[in-house]
Design a protein around this motif. Structure first.
Motif, PDB file in Angstrom:
ATOM      1  N   GLN A   1     -19.375  -3.305 -27.596  1.00  0.00           N
ATOM      2  CA  GLN A   1     -19.462  -1.867 -27.842  1.00  0.00           C
ATOM      3  C   GLN A   1     -19.986  -1.095 -26.637  1.00  0.00           C
ATOM      4  N   ALA A   2     -20.707  -1.789 -25.760  1.00  0.00           N
ATOM      5  CA  ALA A   2     -21.332  -1.127 -24.613  1.00  0.00           C
ATOM      6  C   ALA A   2     -20.402  -1.145 -23.402  1.00  0.00           C
ATOM      7  N   THR A   3     -20.862  -0.521 -22.341  1.00  0.00           N
ATOM      8  CA  THR A   3     -20.096  -0.506 -21.090  1.00  0.00           C
ATOM      9  C   THR A   3     -21.032  -0.767 -19.913  1.00  0.00           C
ATOM     10  N   GLY A   4     -20.439  -1.134 -18.792  1.00  0.00           N
ATOM     11  CA  GLY A   4     -21.184  -1.259 -17.546  1.00  0.00           C
ATOM     12  C   GLY A   4     -22.283  -2.301 -17.579  1.00  0.00           C
ATOM     13  N   ASP A   5     -23.414  -1.945 -16.981  1.00  0.00           N
ATOM     14  CA  ASP A   5     -24.537  -2.867 -16.842  1.00  0.00           C
ATOM     15  C   ASP A   5     -25.115  -3.269 -18.192  1.00  0.00           C
TER      16      ASP A   5
ATOM     17  N   LEU B   1     -28.657 -12.960 -33.584  1.00  0.00           N
ATOM     18  CA  LEU B   1     -28.981 -12.836 -32.166  1.00  0.00           C
ATOM     19  C   LEU B   1     -27.794 -13.190 -31.269  1.00  0.00           C
ATOM     20  N   GLY B   2     -27.120 -14.285 -31.569  1.00  0.00           N
ATOM     21  CA  GLY B   2     -25.983 -14.669 -30.744  1.00  0.00           C
ATOM     22  C   GLY B   2     -24.803 -13.732 -30.917  1.00  0.00           C
ATOM     23  N   ILE B   3     -24.221 -13.746 -32.111  1.00  0.00           N
ATOM     24  CA  ILE B   3     -23.054 -12.900 -32.378  1.00  0.00           C
ATOM     25  C   ILE B   3     -23.424 -11.419 -32.320  1.00  0.00           C
ATOM     26  N   GLY B   4     -24.633 -11.097 -32.788  1.00  0.00           N
ATOM     27  CA  GLY B   4     -25.074  -9.700 -32.773  1.00  0.00           C
ATOM     28  C   GLY B   4     -25.084  -9.103 -31.378  1.00  0.00           C
ATOM     29  N   PHE B   5     -25.601  -9.845 -30.407  1.00  0.00           N
ATOM     30  CA  PHE B   5     -25.621  -9.340 -29.033  1.00  0.00           C
ATOM     31  C   PHE B   5     -24.218  -9.315 -28.424  1.00  0.00           C
TER      32      PHE B   5
ATOM     33  N   ARG C   1     -23.516  -3.582 -20.977  1.00  0.00           N
ATOM     34  CA  ARG C   1     -22.611  -4.572 -21.570  1.00  0.00           C
ATOM     35  C   ARG C   1     -22.906  -5.962 -21.027  1.00  0.00           C
ATOM     36  N   ARG C   2     -23.117  -6.063 -19.740  1.00  0.00           N
ATOM     37  CA  ARG C   2     -23.411  -7.348 -19.112  1.00  0.00           C
ATOM     38  C   ARG C   2     -24.726  -7.924 -19.638  1.00  0.00           C
ATOM     39  N   LYS C   3     -25.732  -7.078 -19.803  1.00  0.00           N
ATOM     40  CA  LYS C   3     -27.030  -7.547 -20.276  1.00  0.00           C
ATOM     41  C   LYS C   3     -26.955  -8.054 -21.716  1.00  0.00           C
ATOM     42  N   PHE C   4     -26.253  -7.323 -22.571  1.00  0.00           N
ATOM     43  CA  PHE C   4     -26.092  -7.784 -23.951  1.00  0.00           C
ATOM     44  C   PHE C   4     -25.317  -9.102 -24.000  1.00  0.00           C
ATOM     45  N   PHE C   5     -24.330  -9.236 -23.126  1.00  0.00           N
ATOM     46  CA  PHE C   5     -23.566 -10.485 -23.083  1.00  0.00           C
ATOM     47  C   PHE C   5     -24.472 -11.653 -22.690  1.00  0.00           C
ATOM     48  N   TYR C   6     -25.315 -11.450 -21.692  1.00  0.00           N
ATOM     49  CA  TYR C   6     -26.236 -12.506 -21.269  1.00  0.00           C
ATOM     50  C   TYR C   6     -27.175 -12.913 -22.408  1.00  0.00           C
TER      51      TYR C   6
END
Length: 232
Positions: A177-181, A167-171, A183-188
């Motif tokens: 790998q993602a971009t934009g919004d 969950l931590g490293i996976g997100f 990417r921000r959500k996965f980082f959170y």
């Protein structure tokens, strides 16, 4: 009257429960309004994570208003750790849906089984799973520690490592790998689960009151990051 260490322990636990409950209810409201299933699972995850600190919270209430601690003392551990399996199952469903949707039920099924095993040891071998310390009865709060050779602790360790990696490293990997919004959500989400794992582990290891207080204040932000990662 609760002593200083008891207040630190109890009030920080209360803060975690309150923050988790507030964001859980907010997420649940939005999930109903938007018919967003993932927000429902996020809300349940947040709520049950908060309940992991129910032991010190209830002990604080009892000492404050009755001058007595939780009795029998092993109820302290049951109040906190009975929520481990629900947290695990809902969190793994959430992570599975976002990271490996086609295999999520394999993941969830495996952790349902592990959760049941954990709950068995928790409820039927409580005395062998923990040691309890109460140095100032009626003023201080109970302190519980895992017996680190018992299966209950080994399962908790497995759960924390799995949550950190999957969950931590996976997100965080998904965020890279993602971009934009997105990417921000996965980082959170990665940040939220990392805080949960690290602070949860530190809570059972640290002995310095100031360090425990700092760790728990940081833990109060867990639900915020979860909410920000999934809100629409």
């Amino acid at each position: 009257m609760v002593d200083a260490l008891g207040l630190l322990d109890g009030l920080t636990a209360t803060g975690i429960i309150l923050s988790a409950t507030i964001f859980a209810l907010l997420s649940l409201y939005k999930s109903i309004k938007l018919k967003a299933k993932l927000l429902t699972f996020a809300a349940l995850t947040m709520l049950f994570v908060g309940f992991l600190w129910l032991g010190p919270f209830i002990d604080l209430i009892l000492v404050t208003f009755t001058g007595t601690n939780i009795t029998p003392i092993y109820f302290y551990s049951l109040l906190s750790y009975m929520w481990v399996a629900p947290v695990l199952i809902f969190a793994m469903y959430l992570g599975g849906e976002l990271l490996i949707p086609k295999k999520k039920w394999i993941l969830v099924g495996a952790f349902i089984i592990l959760g049941i095993i954990f709950e068995y040891f928790l409820w039927f071998q409580t005395d062998q799973s923990f040691t309890w310390t109460l140095t100032n009865p009626g003023e201080g709060l109970i302190d519980a520690s895992f017996v680190r050779t018992h299966p209950t602790f080994l399962l908790i360790a497995l759960f924390l490592v799995t949550a950190l990696v999957f969950l931590g490293i996976g997100f965080f990997i998904k965020a890279k790998q993602a971009t934009g919004d997105l990417r921000r959500k996965f980082f959170y989400l990665g940040l939220g689960f990392t805080i949960f794992v690290v602070c949860g582990a530190l809570d059972s290891i640290l002995t310095l009151p100031v360090a425990i207080g700092f760790s728990r204040v940081l833990m109060m932000t867990f639900a915020l990051w979860m909410y920000l990662g999934l809100k629409t």
